[in-house]
Design a protein around this motif. Structure first.
Motif, short mmCIF file in Angstrom:
data_model
loop_
_atom_site.label_atom_id
_atom_site.label_comp_id
_atom_site.label_asym_id
_atom_site.label_seq_id
_atom_site.Cartn_x
_atom_site.Cartn_y
_atom_site.Cartn_z
N MET A 149 0.79 -1.22 0.00
CA MET A 149 0.00 0.00 0.00
C MET A 149 0.82 1.27 0.00
O MET A 149 0.32 2.34 -0.38
CB MET A 149 -0.95 -0.01 1.19
CG MET A 149 -1.93 -1.17 1.14
SD MET A 149 -3.14 -1.09 2.46
CE MET A 149 -3.95 -2.69 2.22
N GLN A 150 2.10 1.18 0.44
CA GLN A 150 2.93 2.38 0.48
C GLN A 150 4.24 2.24 -0.29
O GLN A 150 5.03 3.18 -0.33
CB GLN A 150 3.20 2.78 1.93
CG GLN A 150 1.97 3.34 2.64
CD GLN A 150 1.42 4.58 1.94
OE1 GLN A 150 2.13 5.57 1.77
NE2 GLN A 150 0.17 4.52 1.51
N TRP A 151 4.48 1.10 -0.88
CA TRP A 151 5.62 0.87 -1.78
C TRP A 151 6.97 1.08 -1.12
O TRP A 151 7.95 1.46 -1.76
CB TRP A 151 5.52 1.75 -3.04
CG TRP A 151 4.26 1.56 -3.81
CD1 TRP A 151 3.25 0.65 -3.58
CD2 TRP A 151 3.85 2.31 -4.96
NE1 TRP A 151 2.25 0.78 -4.50
CE2 TRP A 151 2.58 1.80 -5.37
CE3 TRP A 151 4.42 3.35 -5.67
CZ2 TRP A 151 1.88 2.31 -6.46
CZ3 TRP A 151 3.72 3.86 -6.76
CH2 TRP A 151 2.48 3.34 -7.16
N TYR A 152 7.04 0.84 0.17
CA TYR A 152 8.33 0.81 0.84
C TYR A 152 9.06 -0.48 0.50
O TYR A 152 8.43 -1.52 0.28
CB TYR A 152 8.16 0.83 2.37
CG TYR A 152 7.76 2.14 2.98
CD1 TYR A 152 8.70 3.15 3.21
CD2 TYR A 152 6.45 2.36 3.39
CE1 TYR A 152 8.33 4.35 3.81
CE2 TYR A 152 6.07 3.54 4.00
CZ TYR A 152 7.01 4.54 4.20
OH TYR A 152 6.64 5.72 4.80
N ASP A 153 10.38 -0.44 0.48
CA ASP A 153 11.15 -1.67 0.57
C ASP A 153 11.01 -2.15 2.01
O ASP A 153 11.28 -1.39 2.95
CB ASP A 153 12.62 -1.42 0.25
CG ASP A 153 12.84 -1.06 -1.20
OD1 ASP A 153 11.99 -1.41 -2.04
OD2 ASP A 153 13.85 -0.40 -1.49
N SER A 154 10.58 -3.37 2.20
CA SER A 154 10.35 -3.83 3.56
C SER A 154 10.62 -5.32 3.67
O SER A 154 10.60 -6.05 2.68
CB SER A 154 8.91 -3.53 4.00
OG SER A 154 8.75 -3.76 5.39
N GLN A 155 10.87 -5.75 4.89
CA GLN A 155 11.13 -7.15 5.17
C GLN A 155 10.74 -7.43 6.61
O GLN A 155 11.10 -6.67 7.51
CB GLN A 155 12.62 -7.47 4.97
CG GLN A 155 13.04 -8.85 5.43
CD GLN A 155 12.46 -9.94 4.55
OE1 GLN A 155 12.38 -9.77 3.34
NE2 GLN A 155 12.08 -11.05 5.14
N ALA A 156 9.98 -8.48 6.82
CA ALA A 156 9.68 -8.93 8.17
C ALA A 156 10.82 -9.83 8.63
O ALA A 156 11.13 -10.84 8.00
CB ALA A 156 8.36 -9.70 8.21
N ILE A 157 11.44 -9.46 9.74
CA ILE A 157 12.61 -10.19 10.24
C ILE A 157 12.24 -10.86 11.55
O ILE A 157 11.77 -10.21 12.49
CB ILE A 157 13.80 -9.23 10.47
CG1 ILE A 157 14.14 -8.49 9.17
CG2 ILE A 157 15.00 -9.99 11.00
CD1 ILE A 157 15.14 -7.37 9.38
N HIS A 158 12.44 -12.18 11.61
CA HIS A 158 12.24 -12.88 12.88
C HIS A 158 13.35 -12.47 13.83
O HIS A 158 14.52 -12.38 13.46
CB HIS A 158 12.24 -14.40 12.67
CG HIS A 158 11.85 -15.15 13.89
ND1 HIS A 158 12.72 -15.39 14.92
CD2 HIS A 158 10.66 -15.69 14.27
CE1 HIS A 158 12.11 -16.06 15.87
NE2 HIS A 158 10.85 -16.24 15.50
#
Length: 337
Positions: free
Chosen positions: A223-232
């Motif tokens: 929805m916001q076009w960020y580069d993102s990653q969910a990190i455990h």
């Protein structure tokens, strides 16, 4: 199944539990895609911690079909979730599970959808995201999945989960409203710092990891076009911590479950080597959870986090002049993928 265990459950959940009460299942599969898959992650934590009779696996829907687990058969129960009920991969997974002889339950907003038609039993839930109207979060996808899992476990183990769960869900909406107040000033301060960033990471563990996963891929990226990653939080120390510097932006969810120390360790590292002004920390110990059972507080915290962070996302969208839903390029707009 004892009547007192299911008397306050929604009628469709009671009907499903009654219909399968005499079935013996050795394996539970939780299957979905995207945001729905993130809810299943919390469901697996529920099953792992509170059920001694179910072995539980979680799968992305098409991966489930491609892997075709050998345990999938007549003694398996498959719970699938798709908000619209039209997610083609999830419908395909339901059809595959039924072809293998498994019993299938579909969670969806639309009881006439392709998923509802593909499964043996259907239960509905509420979604503010879909309707744009306030809901009782006790009947969200999290709440309904937990009700199913509690009822299934009680029927086999007499664990008395349902009574505690329903009481805890009764306090959920108040806890969410309190969280909005608790985090309001923090969100106001962090939104301008995060608005123009290119990259925002999310970090969590245990029951809260699904919320971090969904926030990264379905909100920040979609929805916001960020580069993102969910990190455990534990995997953080096996590669991802190398991105930490004074400019790295993180949303950290510190839950209440048995994995809390993993997230605390990662958070300590971020505060030592990063910039506190770029680390948005949501700590469940700040929340008012009166009325919730101790065994369900950790499982409801992710829902509280995610609901609160929706408000933060809308603030980012306002500052970035990028609509949350209407601005997407592909999602809900293309059909040839």
């Amino acid at each position: 199944m004892r009547k007192t265990m299911t008397a306050a459950l929604p009628a469709d959940i009671r009907d499903v539990l009654t219909a399968i009460a005499d079935r013996t299942f050795s394996h539970l599969f939780l299957v979905a895609c995207g945001g729905s898959l993130s809810v299943m992650m919390a469901g697996k934590y529920f099953a792992d911690r509170l059920s001694s009779t179910f072995a539980c696996d979680i799968y992305n829907a098409d991966e489930f079909v491609c892997r075709d687990p050998r345990r999938l058969g007549s003694d398996a129960l498959v719970i699938l979730c798709s908000q619209t009920g039209t997610t083609q991969e999830t419908v395909r997974a339901a059809q595959h599970a039924k072809a293998r002889g498994a019993t299938t339950i579909g969670m969806t907003l639309d009881p006439t959808s392709p998923l509802a038609l593909a499964v043996d039993h259907t239960v509905s839930y509420q979604s503010a995201y879909a309707t744009g109207k306030p809901i009782d979060c006790a009947y969200s996808n999290y709440g309904v999945l937990y009700m199913l899992l509690a009822g299934l476990t009680d029927a086999r183990e007499r664990a008395e989960l349902t009574i505690d769960l329903l009481a805890s869900l009764g306090s959920l909406q108040r806890a969410i409203e309190g969280a909005h107040d608790t985090y309001a000033d923090r969100f106001h301060a962090f939104a301008p710092r995060f608005a123009e960033r290119k990259t925002i990471y999310t970090l969590a563990s245990g029951a809260s990891y699904g919320a971090a996963y969904s926030y990264a891929i379905c909100v920040l990226m979609e929805m916001q076009w960020y580069d993102s990653q969910a990190i455990h939080a534990n995997e953080f120390f096996h590669g991802p911590f190398e991105v930490v510097d004074q400019d790295a932006a993180f949303v950290v969810m510190l839950g209440l479950d048995e994995t809390r120390r993993l997230a605390e360790r990662a958070c300590d590292f971020l505060f030592r080597h990063g910039n506190r002004e770029n680390i948005l920390l949501l700590d469940a110990e700040e929340l008012e959870l009166t009325g919730m059972s101790d065994r369900f507080k950790p499982l409801l915290v992710p829902l509280i986090f995610f609901d609160a962070l929706w408000r933060f996302a809308y603030r980012l969208a306002e500052l970035r002049d990028r609509p949350m839903l209407e601005g997407r390029r592909y999602m809900k707009k293309l059909t040839d993928y």
